[in-house]
Write a protein that holds these residues in place. Structure first.
Motif, PDB file in Angstrom:
ATOM      1  N   ARG A  41      52.101  43.773  38.460  1.00 53.47           N
ATOM      2  CA  ARG A  41      50.857  42.825  38.522  1.00 53.47           C
ATOM      3  C   ARG A  41      50.559  42.758  39.861  1.00 53.47           C
ATOM      4  NH1 ARG A  41      51.666  37.610  34.639  1.00 53.47           N
ATOM      5  NH2 ARG A  41      51.721  38.386  32.645  1.00 53.47           N
ATOM      6  N   ASP A  89      56.635  36.040  35.396  1.00 51.31           N
ATOM      7  CA  ASP A  89      55.580  35.407  34.625  1.00 51.31           C
ATOM      8  C   ASP A  89      54.761  34.498  35.358  1.00 51.31           C
ATOM      9  OD1 ASP A  89      53.870  35.010  32.514  1.00 51.31           O
ATOM     10  OD2 ASP A  89      55.261  34.398  31.301  1.00 51.31           O
ATOM     11  N   ASP A 132      51.022  34.470  37.551  1.00 48.54           N
ATOM     12  CA  ASP A 132      49.802  33.860  37.155  1.00 48.54           C
ATOM     13  C   ASP A 132      49.237  32.992  38.496  1.00 48.54           C
ATOM     14  OD1 ASP A 132      49.951  34.875  34.581  1.00 48.54           O
ATOM     15  OD2 ASP A 132      49.684  33.032  33.493  1.00 48.54           O
TER      16      ASP A 132
HETATM   17 MG    MG Z   1      51.963  34.758  31.712  1.00 50.54          MG
END
Ligand code: MG
Ligand code: NAI
Length: 349
Positions: free
Chosen positions: A101, A228, A232
């Motif tokens: 990411r 995760d 975000d």
């Molecule tokens: Mg997420």
């Protein structure tokens, strides 16, 4: 371009704003006139309600045969509906063990440019929860092989992309076995990359430093749940979920997606920001070795966002389709310096 460069991709629009943002990304791809063939596949929660399947075996097979998958989003209904998440089904079926990411700011005054590598197959997300007398407990699985795989992905990415530093993020002071192993394996892999500086941070302190001084981070390497949450949260540093893309990489398959979900509150209203999905498309093009086109897309997005031509989530007034048209206009007229390291100037019609 020669035929042997031809690539095959599957597009999985999914639910909610998924079809809106993938339609926009597809329009951008078509503008680039690359030797890529597309197949659009049905899947997701709405498909499940109609057919009883998250995705048909034939569509899954086409995804497995494709050079890459571009995925919109799916809805995961609360409660036990019997629906198996399309995201998780794809991650499992295609063995997509690494989640990448990037967090890049388009704001000229911001220096945020980092990439989070999140192990994608284990940790608490093995979803092994058991009833105990006063509640439940859950398995947090961390293995040597999965930790090594994600660490190699992160360090080799750092080397190939001239990144200077990798930060290993863990909580080994409390989770001595699981995080302890992850930390140990990451440092072992790091020793094979003496050209890359290695650092470590406890996950809680890392979040604080990320918000206080994001420019001090380059590549972050962490386990599934921490990754995760961190990614975000990091998306908030650069304007939110509308701007955050992700890649899911395995030995044989690769899937690219916006980080956001199906956004039912704005679905079907032409309000979604397609940038995250278009940035995911740029990552996909890089993966398919169309690096110049990937940097053209980023350059055009930057132009638009910096002149305030944005969707509502970023304070602008453009609808999804209007933003897409503006971007295509920018791509058609803009001259950008290629990201390939040489001084070639490329112009699209
Ligand atoms: Mg997420
Ligand atoms: P969400 O990411 O769908 O939306 C969160 C908030 O951000 C909403 O207010 C939404 O309008 C806004 N937003 C998200 N993407 C946007 C975009 N491109 N442009 C403008 N605004 C945007 O997360 P939420 O609401 O928690 O979940 C909605 C559904 O999506 C749930 O069923 C959830 O399980 C699912 N989900 C699916 C994911 C996937 O398929 N990869 C990832 C995250 C959630």
């Amino acid at each position: 371009m020669s035929q042997n460069l031809s690539r095959k991709i599957c597009i999985l629009p999914g639910d909610g704003i998924g079809p809106e943002v993938t339609t926009s990304a597809l329009a951008v791809l078509r503008t680039l006139e690359l030797p890529i063939s597309f197949s659009i596949e049905a899947g997701g929660y709405e498909h499940y309600l109609e057919t009883g399947q998250t995705i048909s075996p034939a569509s899954l097979k086409r995804c497995m045969e494709a050079d890459a998958i571009l995925y919109g989003a799916n809805t995961n209904p609360a409660g036990d509906s019997g629906y198996q998440s399309l995201t998780l089904l794809l991650r499992d079926s295609l063995a997509l063990h690494g989640n990448i990411r990037p967090v890049l700011s388009f704001d000229p005054d911001s220096a945020v440019d980092l990439v989070i590598f999140r192990e994608n197959s284990e940790c608490l997300y093995v979803r092994e929860e058991r009833e105990i007398p006063d509640g439940y407990d859950a398995t947090r699985r961390i293995t040597r092989s999965a930790s090594e795989r994600i660490a190699r992905l992160a360090f080799s990415y750092a080397r190939e992309n001239s990144r200077r530093q990798v930060t290993i993020v863990h909580k080994a002071n409390v989770l001595r076995k699981t995080c302890g192993l992850f930390r140990e394996v990451c440092f072992q892999v790091a020793s094979e990359y003496p050209d890359i500086e290695v650092r470590e941070e406890l996950v809680d302190a890392c979040v604080m430093k990320l918000f206080l001084k994001p420019s001090s981070f380059d590549v972050l390497l962490t386990t599934n749940l921490f990754g995760d949450i961190l990614s975000d949260a990091a998306a908030a540093l650069v304007g939110g979920l509308g701007l955050a893309p992700g890649a899911n990489i395995g030995e044989r398959h690769a899937m690219f997606e916006p980080v956001h979900g199906s956004a039912p509150d704005i679905a079907g209203k032409n309000l979604a920001n397609p940038t995250a999905c278009i940035l995911a498309t740029a990552m996909m093009l890089e993966h398919l070795q169309f690096k110049v086109e990937a940097s053209r897309i980023r350059g055009a997005l930057k132009q638009l966002i910096q002149r305030g031509a944005t969707t509502r989530d970023l304070g602008g007034t453009l609808l999804t389709s209007e933003f897409t048209d503006e971007l295509i206009g920018e791509l058609r007229t803009q001259t950008v310096r290629s990201g390939s390291g040489d001084d070639q100037i490329s112009t699209l019609r």
